[in-house]
Design a protein around this motif. Structure first.
Motif, PDB file in Angstrom:
ATOM      1  N   THR A  32       0.843  -1.198   0.000  1.00 27.80           N
ATOM      2  CA  THR A  32       0.000   0.000   0.000  1.00 27.80           C
ATOM      3  C   THR A  32       0.876   1.247   0.000  1.00 27.80           C
ATOM      4  O   THR A  32       0.627   2.206  -0.739  1.00 27.80           O
ATOM      5  CB  THR A  32      -0.933   0.007   1.223  1.00 27.80           C
ATOM      6  N   GLU A  33       1.915   1.225   0.816  1.00 28.55           N
ATOM      7  CA  GLU A  33       2.824   2.375   0.876  1.00 28.55           C
ATOM      8  C   GLU A  33       3.544   2.570  -0.462  1.00 28.55           C
ATOM      9  O   GLU A  33       3.689   3.700  -0.936  1.00 28.55           O
ATOM     10  CB  GLU A  33       3.836   2.182   2.004  1.00 28.55           C
ATOM     11  N   LEU A  34       3.965   1.495  -1.080  1.00 30.18           N
ATOM     12  CA  LEU A  34       4.629   1.596  -2.382  1.00 30.18           C
ATOM     13  C   LEU A  34       3.664   2.131  -3.441  1.00 30.18           C
ATOM     14  O   LEU A  34       4.053   2.944  -4.289  1.00 30.18           O
ATOM     15  CB  LEU A  34       5.170   0.234  -2.810  1.00 30.18           C
ATOM     16  N   ALA A  35       2.417   1.697  -3.380  1.00 37.12           N
ATOM     17  CA  ALA A  35       1.418   2.169  -4.346  1.00 37.12           C
ATOM     18  C   ALA A  35       1.198   3.669  -4.209  1.00 37.12           C
ATOM     19  O   ALA A  35       0.982   4.378  -5.204  1.00 37.12           O
ATOM     20  CB  ALA A  35       0.107   1.420  -4.151  1.00 37.12           C
ATOM     21  N   PRO A  43       3.539   8.371 -12.160  1.00 33.97           N
ATOM     22  CA  PRO A  43       3.486   8.030 -13.593  1.00 33.97           C
ATOM     23  C   PRO A  43       4.681   8.548 -14.385  1.00 33.97           C
ATOM     24  O   PRO A  43       5.132   7.892 -15.337  1.00 33.97           O
ATOM     25  CB  PRO A  43       2.184   8.688 -14.053  1.00 33.97           C
ATOM     26  N   LYS A  44       5.201   9.713 -14.008  1.00 34.84           N
ATOM     27  CA  LYS A  44       6.356  10.260 -14.731  1.00 34.84           C
ATOM     28  C   LYS A  44       7.601   9.407 -14.493  1.00 34.84           C
ATOM     29  O   LYS A  44       8.390   9.172 -15.410  1.00 34.84           O
ATOM     30  CB  LYS A  44       6.608  11.703 -14.286  1.00 34.84           C
ATOM     31  N   VAL A  45       7.765   8.944 -13.245  1.00 39.73           N
ATOM     32  CA  VAL A  45       8.899   8.072 -12.936  1.00 39.73           C
ATOM     33  C   VAL A  45       8.760   6.755 -13.688  1.00 39.73           C
ATOM     34  O   VAL A  45       9.727   6.232 -14.252  1.00 39.73           O
ATOM     35  CB  VAL A  45       8.992   7.828 -11.416  1.00 39.73           C
ATOM     36  N   ASP A  54      12.418  -1.090 -17.337  1.00 41.25           N
ATOM     37  CA  ASP A  54      11.899  -1.349 -15.999  1.00 41.25           C
ATOM     38  C   ASP A  54      10.402  -1.060 -15.949  1.00 41.25           C
ATOM     39  O   ASP A  54       9.861  -0.375 -16.811  1.00 41.25           O
ATOM     40  CB  ASP A  54      12.660  -0.529 -14.957  1.00 41.25           C
ATOM     41  N   ASP A  55       9.744  -1.567 -14.917  1.00 42.54           N
ATOM     42  CA  ASP A  55       8.280  -1.477 -14.902  1.00 42.54           C
ATOM     43  C   ASP A  55       7.733  -1.058 -13.538  1.00 42.54           C
ATOM     44  O   ASP A  55       6.787  -1.647 -13.028  1.00 42.54           O
ATOM     45  CB  ASP A  55       7.654  -2.809 -15.335  1.00 42.54           C
ATOM     46  N   HIS A  56       8.366  -0.041 -12.945  1.00 42.35           N
ATOM     47  CA  HIS A  56       7.834   0.491 -11.684  1.00 42.35           C
ATOM     48  C   HIS A  56       7.952   2.009 -11.713  1.00 42.35           C
ATOM     49  O   HIS A  56       8.717   2.575 -12.502  1.00 42.35           O
ATOM     50  CB  HIS A  56       8.593  -0.075 -10.471  1.00 42.35           C
ATOM     51  N   GLY A  57       7.182   2.665 -10.843  1.00 38.21           N
ATOM     52  CA  GLY A  57       7.169   4.117 -10.824  1.00 38.21           C
ATOM     53  C   GLY A  57       7.511   4.711  -9.478  1.00 38.21           C
ATOM     54  O   GLY A  57       7.038   5.797  -9.134  1.00 38.21           O
ATOM     55  N   VAL A  58       8.324   4.018  -8.689  1.00 32.82           N
ATOM     56  CA  VAL A  58       8.705   4.489  -7.357  1.00 32.82           C
ATOM     57  C   VAL A  58      10.135   5.007  -7.399  1.00 32.82           C
ATOM     58  O   VAL A  58      11.044   4.289  -7.845  1.00 32.82           O
ATOM     59  CB  VAL A  58       8.583   3.366  -6.313  1.00 32.82           C
ATOM     60  N   LYS A  59      10.347   6.232  -6.942  1.00 31.28           N
ATOM     61  CA  LYS A  59      11.693   6.777  -6.884  1.00 31.28           C
ATOM     62  C   LYS A  59      12.534   5.958  -5.900  1.00 31.28           C
ATOM     63  O   LYS A  59      12.035   5.483  -4.879  1.00 31.28           O
ATOM     64  CB  LYS A  59      11.664   8.245  -6.449  1.00 31.28           C
ATOM     65  N   LEU A  60      13.818   5.824  -6.201  1.00 30.04           N
ATOM     66  CA  LEU A  60      14.670   4.956  -5.396  1.00 30.04           C
ATOM     67  C   LEU A  60      14.994   5.548  -4.030  1.00 30.04           C
ATOM     68  O   LEU A  60      15.208   4.803  -3.067  1.00 30.04           O
ATOM     69  CB  LEU A  60      15.953   4.643  -6.163  1.00 30.04           C
ATOM     70  N   GLY A  61      14.992   6.869  -3.913  1.00 34.54           N
ATOM     71  CA  GLY A  61      15.252   7.491  -2.613  1.00 34.54           C
ATOM     72  C   GLY A  61      14.212   7.098  -1.564  1.00 34.54           C
ATOM     73  O   GLY A  61      14.567   6.596  -0.491  1.00 34.54           O
ATOM     74  N   PRO A  62      12.928   7.315  -1.853  1.00 37.01           N
ATOM     75  CA  PRO A  62      11.895   6.877  -0.909  1.00 37.01           C
ATOM     76  C   PRO A  62      11.906   5.370  -0.668  1.00 37.01           C
ATOM     77  O   PRO A  62      11.627   4.911   0.443  1.00 37.01           O
ATOM     78  CB  PRO A  62      10.593   7.315  -1.584  1.00 37.01           C
ATOM     79  N   LEU A  63      12.238   4.593  -1.689  1.00 32.75           N
ATOM     80  CA  LEU A  63      12.316   3.142  -1.525  1.00 32.75           C
ATOM     81  C   LEU A  63      13.402   2.782  -0.512  1.00 32.75           C
ATOM     82  O   LEU A  63      13.190   1.943   0.379  1.00 32.75           O
ATOM     83  CB  LEU A  63      12.613   2.495  -2.878  1.00 32.75           C
ATOM     84  N   ARG A  64      14.539   3.432  -0.627  1.00 28.13           N
ATOM     85  CA  ARG A  64      15.627   3.176   0.323  1.00 28.13           C
ATOM     86  C   ARG A  64      15.257   3.643   1.729  1.00 28.13           C
ATOM     87  O   ARG A  64      15.675   3.036   2.724  1.00 28.13           O
ATOM     88  CB  ARG A  64      16.908   3.863  -0.152  1.00 28.13           C
TER      89      ARG A  64
END
Length: 223
Positions: free
Chosen positions: A11-14, A19-21, A30-40
């Motif tokens: 849910t948090e990742l969603a 869409p721009k990412v 690649d097939d995701h739209g999450v910036k790597l900074g927030p993911l880390r």
């Protein structure tokens, strides 16, 4: 209270999906739209959570799998698991992170390197070459560097893109780290011409092996 379940994490990742990412990432396969900074940042908050990592990986979602790579304990995967995970990691970012952050730190890294190097699946083979490139820089003892150069010379020009990039990285690493093979590595790169015309931004080093080798060696020698 911290996130504890796979559903809460997804849910948090969603909510972080942009869409721009995603559009930028899709241009690179690649097939995701999450910036790597927030993911880390999520990974840092969660800490090492191996069972949660397994559950996230099992979702098949690329953002969830990238997070799984960051919070797993690499030494807790057996060889068969890692082999299956790589074969399921079909996007470049997931594959690269899995190899660099998990397989490389696993006690099975050398066995998998040998197994994957000549795999008929070019994506799997590229992971084997990436592990070989890592060994060339860290612990080259036992590696047949002339034999690797022979193989690169014969196969790199016509290899599929992912495998070609991995072979090219290996060629450059041999030339950079091993002066006795440098001239031959540069010569192979020049004759094959792989990535010679690759657009390189100002201030960045070209991936064209002769330029890459020469520039890195110059920096090391002159600071």
């Amino acid at each position: 209270m911290g996130v504890t379940t796979v559903d809460e994490v997804r849910t948090e990742l969603a909510e972080l999906e942009d869409p721009k990412v995603r559009a930028v990432n899709e241009r690179h396969g690649d097939d995701h739209g999450v910036k790597l900074g927030p993911l880390r940042a999520i990974a840092k908050r969660l800490g090492k959570r191996h069972e949660l990592a397994r559950e996230l990986w099992a979702t098949g979602d690329s953002a969830a799998r990238l997070l799984a790579v960051l919070i797993c304990r690499p030494k807790e995967f057996d060889q068969a698991e890692l082999d299956a995970m790589l074969r399921a990691a079909r996007t470049p970012k997931v594959q690269d992170w899995l190899v660099a952050n998990v397989v490389r730190k696993s006690p099975h890294a050398e066995a998998l390197r040998r197994c994957w190097h000549a795999d008929p699946d070019s994506v799997v083979a590229s992971a084997g070459w990436a592990l070989t490139t890592d060994r060339i820089g860290r612990s080259p003892g036992g590696l047949d560097l002339p034999g690797l150069l022979d193989e690169i010379e014969q196969r790199m020009r016509d290899a599929p893109e992912r495998l070609q990039w991995a072979m090219n990285g290996c060629l450059a690493r041999i030339g950079i780290e091993h002066a006795e093979h440098r001239a031959r590595a540069i010569d192979i790169g020049r004759r094959l011409g792989v990535l010679a015309d690759y657009p390189t931004p100002p201030g960045c080093t070209s991936p064209y092996a002769p330029t890459w080798i020469t520039e890195v060696v110059r920096r090391r020698e002159h600071g």
